[in-house]
Design a protein around this motif. Structure first.
Motif, short mmCIF file in Angstrom:
data_model
loop_
_atom_site.label_atom_id
_atom_site.label_comp_id
_atom_site.label_asym_id
_atom_site.label_seq_id
_atom_site.Cartn_x
_atom_site.Cartn_y
_atom_site.Cartn_z
N ALA A 51 -111.03 -49.32 -57.89
CA ALA A 51 -110.77 -49.63 -56.48
C ALA A 51 -109.29 -49.56 -56.16
O ALA A 51 -108.90 -49.22 -55.03
N TRP A 52 -108.44 -49.89 -57.14
CA TRP A 52 -107.00 -49.91 -56.86
C TRP A 52 -106.42 -48.51 -56.70
O TRP A 52 -105.41 -48.34 -56.05
N ARG A 53 -107.03 -47.52 -57.33
CA ARG A 53 -106.50 -46.16 -57.18
C ARG A 53 -107.13 -45.41 -56.01
O ARG A 53 -106.71 -44.30 -55.68
N SER A 54 -108.15 -46.01 -55.37
CA SER A 54 -108.84 -45.32 -54.27
C SER A 54 -107.92 -45.10 -53.08
O SER A 54 -108.13 -44.17 -52.30
N ALA A 55 -106.88 -45.95 -52.95
CA ALA A 55 -105.93 -45.76 -51.84
C ALA A 55 -105.17 -44.45 -51.98
O ALA A 55 -104.63 -43.93 -51.00
N TYR A 56 -105.11 -43.91 -53.19
CA TYR A 56 -104.38 -42.67 -53.44
C TYR A 56 -105.32 -41.46 -53.39
O TYR A 56 -105.06 -40.49 -52.68
N LEU A 80 -114.61 -42.50 -63.37
CA LEU A 80 -113.62 -42.61 -64.43
C LEU A 80 -113.91 -41.55 -65.49
O LEU A 80 -114.86 -41.66 -66.26
N VAL A 81 -113.11 -40.51 -65.51
CA VAL A 81 -113.23 -39.45 -66.52
C VAL A 81 -111.99 -39.52 -67.39
O VAL A 81 -110.88 -39.30 -66.91
N PRO A 82 -112.14 -39.87 -68.67
CA PRO A 82 -110.97 -40.04 -69.53
C PRO A 82 -110.06 -38.82 -69.56
O PRO A 82 -110.53 -37.67 -69.51
N PHE A 83 -108.77 -39.09 -69.61
CA PHE A 83 -107.71 -38.08 -69.75
C PHE A 83 -107.60 -37.15 -68.54
O PHE A 83 -107.11 -36.03 -68.66
N THR A 84 -108.02 -37.63 -67.38
CA THR A 84 -107.84 -36.84 -66.16
C THR A 84 -106.90 -37.51 -65.16
O THR A 84 -106.34 -36.83 -64.30
N ALA A 85 -106.72 -38.84 -65.27
CA ALA A 85 -106.00 -39.57 -64.22
C ALA A 85 -104.55 -39.15 -64.09
O ALA A 85 -104.02 -39.09 -62.97
N TRP A 86 -103.87 -38.85 -65.21
CA TRP A 86 -102.47 -38.44 -65.11
C TRP A 86 -102.34 -37.11 -64.37
O TRP A 86 -101.39 -36.92 -63.60
N PHE A 87 -103.26 -36.23 -64.60
CA PHE A 87 -103.21 -34.93 -63.92
C PHE A 87 -103.59 -35.08 -62.45
O PHE A 87 -103.02 -34.39 -61.58
N GLN A 88 -104.53 -35.99 -62.15
CA GLN A 88 -104.84 -36.30 -60.75
C GLN A 88 -103.61 -36.87 -60.04
O GLN A 88 -103.31 -36.52 -58.90
N SER A 89 -102.90 -37.76 -60.75
CA SER A 89 -101.70 -38.35 -60.17
C SER A 89 -100.61 -37.31 -59.97
O SER A 89 -99.93 -37.27 -58.94
N GLY A 90 -100.43 -36.44 -60.97
CA GLY A 90 -99.44 -35.38 -60.84
C GLY A 90 -99.71 -34.49 -59.65
O GLY A 90 -98.80 -34.10 -58.91
N ASP A 91 -100.99 -34.20 -59.43
CA ASP A 91 -101.38 -33.37 -58.28
C ASP A 91 -101.10 -34.11 -56.98
O ASP A 91 -100.63 -33.52 -56.00
N TRP A 92 -101.40 -35.45 -56.95
CA TRP A 92 -101.19 -36.23 -55.73
C TRP A 92 -99.71 -36.33 -55.38
O TRP A 92 -99.33 -36.20 -54.21
N TRP A 93 -98.87 -36.54 -56.40
CA TRP A 93 -97.44 -36.74 -56.15
C TRP A 93 -96.69 -35.43 -55.94
O TRP A 93 -95.81 -35.34 -55.08
N LEU A 94 -97.00 -34.42 -56.75
CA LEU A 94 -96.17 -33.21 -56.77
C LEU A 94 -96.91 -31.94 -56.37
O LEU A 94 -96.28 -30.91 -56.15
N GLY A 95 -98.25 -31.99 -56.32
CA GLY A 95 -99.00 -30.77 -56.05
C GLY A 95 -99.06 -29.90 -57.30
O GLY A 95 -98.61 -30.27 -58.37
N GLN A 96 -99.63 -28.72 -57.14
CA GLN A 96 -99.76 -27.79 -58.27
C GLN A 96 -98.88 -26.57 -58.07
O GLN A 96 -98.64 -26.16 -56.93
N PRO A 97 -98.30 -26.04 -59.13
CA PRO A 97 -98.51 -26.39 -60.54
C PRO A 97 -97.56 -27.47 -61.06
O PRO A 97 -97.63 -27.84 -62.23
N LEU A 98 -96.63 -27.97 -60.18
CA LEU A 98 -95.62 -28.91 -60.66
C LEU A 98 -96.23 -30.18 -61.24
O LEU A 98 -95.70 -30.74 -62.22
N GLY A 99 -97.33 -30.65 -60.65
CA GLY A 99 -97.95 -31.87 -61.15
C GLY A 99 -98.37 -31.75 -62.59
O GLY A 99 -98.08 -32.63 -63.43
N THR A 100 -99.05 -30.66 -62.92
CA THR A 100 -99.50 -30.45 -64.31
C THR A 100 -98.32 -30.21 -65.23
O THR A 100 -98.28 -30.73 -66.36
N ILE A 101 -97.35 -29.44 -64.78
CA ILE A 101 -96.16 -29.16 -65.60
C ILE A 101 -95.42 -30.45 -65.93
O ILE A 101 -94.98 -30.67 -67.07
#
Length: 416
Positions: free
Chosen positions: A286-291, A297-318
């Motif tokens: 619930a705390w990440r739903s605001a973003y 919850l899919v393990p090992f995906t949240a950092w890439f989701q966050s990178g996409d939210w903050w920086l977009g692609q491909p910079l988020g993944t890089i």
């Protein structure tokens, strides 16, 4: 004209001590004579005094918000944000019926906050100590305990001056103000430092009560279980050089299993109390739903989701891949190697745990704080300019963290 002999007679003898020099040297002598724990206490007290000064200045500028009026006092200001959730737990416990604000998804609720810290604070309130004060007292006391144990841990690998400087960095770290706010982090630091010290000293039996207390204070026991597995494998590989008796094998393996079960225990408690297997994990989501909205919850995906939210692609993944590589290079450095295998195992395990389940946002700095044993690697250089520069930098970052994450500015979306 005065005779030369009189002026010579009035000058201090070369053999007599200069009283001014003795006076200047006295504080250094007293400092050197202090026991190790006395030095840690003074360092911790000085760091907390500096932070208090920063906090009082910021509190004086704080406007009215959801938790306080304008210009709140220190203890009121120290209980913003999640501090109120801990108070809710102490006063009302945990909900049996989960909230569904939109009728479909679980909303923010008390199940995200573990019970040891609010329980200890509630004990002090029974002694007629106000909650705002009691919460800070517990946090500060636990932080001091963590600093003392951290010193003993660093002393296993570093010379006395380096071990003490590692404690200095711990006490003035950018997120160290959390150790004097109404949060459970200080207790988490204490249990972690104790667990690592016991692991380094091969005192496996004592890990059971420490890990149990830790698992109901702050998340991290699952990561420690992985660290224990790595530790067991390392000792097995090196058993020709360092004996690994059967008793140690059984105790270390049992502690790893116990830590894993303890790390999952709160999920089971929430399931039992609410009847919903996903009560805890859905609450955390619930705390990440605001973003990014409500997602599974899919393990090992949240950092890439966050990178996409903050920086977009491909910079988020890089950026995420770059952080992983940089952290790996740092762990492989000779400075970190000085701290022994077990601190490296903990750092790997906790980093993997965060990579698996955590969604990076403004709380990231606080969530990364359990990697504090790595501060020992930054404590190695002895040059005064380096040490003073690092302390000043940490204090400046501390003020920055308080400005960005702690103070409330309107509809603030940068919680600590």
């Amino acid at each position: 004209m005065e005779p030369e002999v009189e002026r010579t007679a009035s000058a201090p003898s070369a053999r007599e001590p200069d009283p001014f020099r003795v006076t200047r040297a006295a504080p250094r002598v007293r400092w050197r004579l202090l026991p190790w724990w006395g030095k840690v206490v003074l360092v911790y007290a000085a760091a907390r005094a500096l932070t208090t000064a920063f906090v009082l200045v910021l509190a004086n500028e704080q406007g009215p918000n959801a938790w306080t009026g304008a210009r709140p006092g220190y203890f009121e200001y120290a209980n913003l944000w999640d501090g109120r959730w801990y108070q809710i737990v102490a006063l009302g416990g945990y909900p049996r019926d989960l909230p569904y604000p939109d009728g479909v998804h679980v909303g923010e609720n008390a199940w995200a906050f573990l019970p040891v810290y609010p329980g200890l604070t509630a004990v002090l309130t029974w002694l007629s100590i106000p909650w705002n004060v009691a919460s800070v007292v517990i946090a500060v006391a636990a932080g001091l305990g963590a600093a003392l144990v951290f010193h003993r841990l660093m002393s296993r690998f570093l010379e006395p001056d380096r071990a003490l400087f590692a404690v200095v960095l711990f006490c003035v770290a950018p997120v160290s103000p959390i150790m004097q706010f109404g949060y459970a982090e200080s207790l988490g630091f204490l249990w972690l430092a104790l667990a690592l010290l016991l692991l380094v000293e091969r005192r496996y039996a004592w890990l059971f009560p420490v890990v149990l207390a830790w698992s109901f204070t702050r998340p991290g026991a699952l990561a420690f279980a992985l660290a224990l597995v790595l530790h067991w494998g390392w000792r097995w590989i090196r058993r020709g050089r360092e004996p690994f008796p059967v008793r140690d094998r059984v105790l270390a393996a049992s502690a790893a299993v116990f830590a894993a079960l303890s790390g999952l225990a709160w999920i089971g408690v929430a399931w039992w109390a609410t009847g919903d297997l996903h009560a805890y994990t859905d609450t955390e989501l619930a705390w990440r739903s605001a973003y990014i909205g409500y997602r599974e919850l899919v393990p090992f995906t949240a950092w890439f989701q966050s990178g996409d939210w903050w920086l977009g692609q491909p910079l988020g993944t890089i950026a995420v891949v770059g952080l992983i590589v940089a952290f790996g290079v740092f762990l492989a450095s000779p400075a970190v190697a000085r701290l022994g295998a077990d601190i490296r195992f903990w750092s790997i395990a906790y980093a993997l745990y965060l990579l698996a389940v955590f969604f990076p946002q403004s709380s990231t700095f606080r969530i990364l704080a359990p990697l504090f044993p790595l501060l020992g690697a930054l404590a190695l250089p002895r040059a005064r300019w380096y040490r003073w520069s690092l302390v000043v930098l940490f204090l400046a970052l501390q003020v920055g963290w308080l400005l960005i994450c702690w103070g409330v500015d309107g509809r603030d979306w940068t919680p600590p």
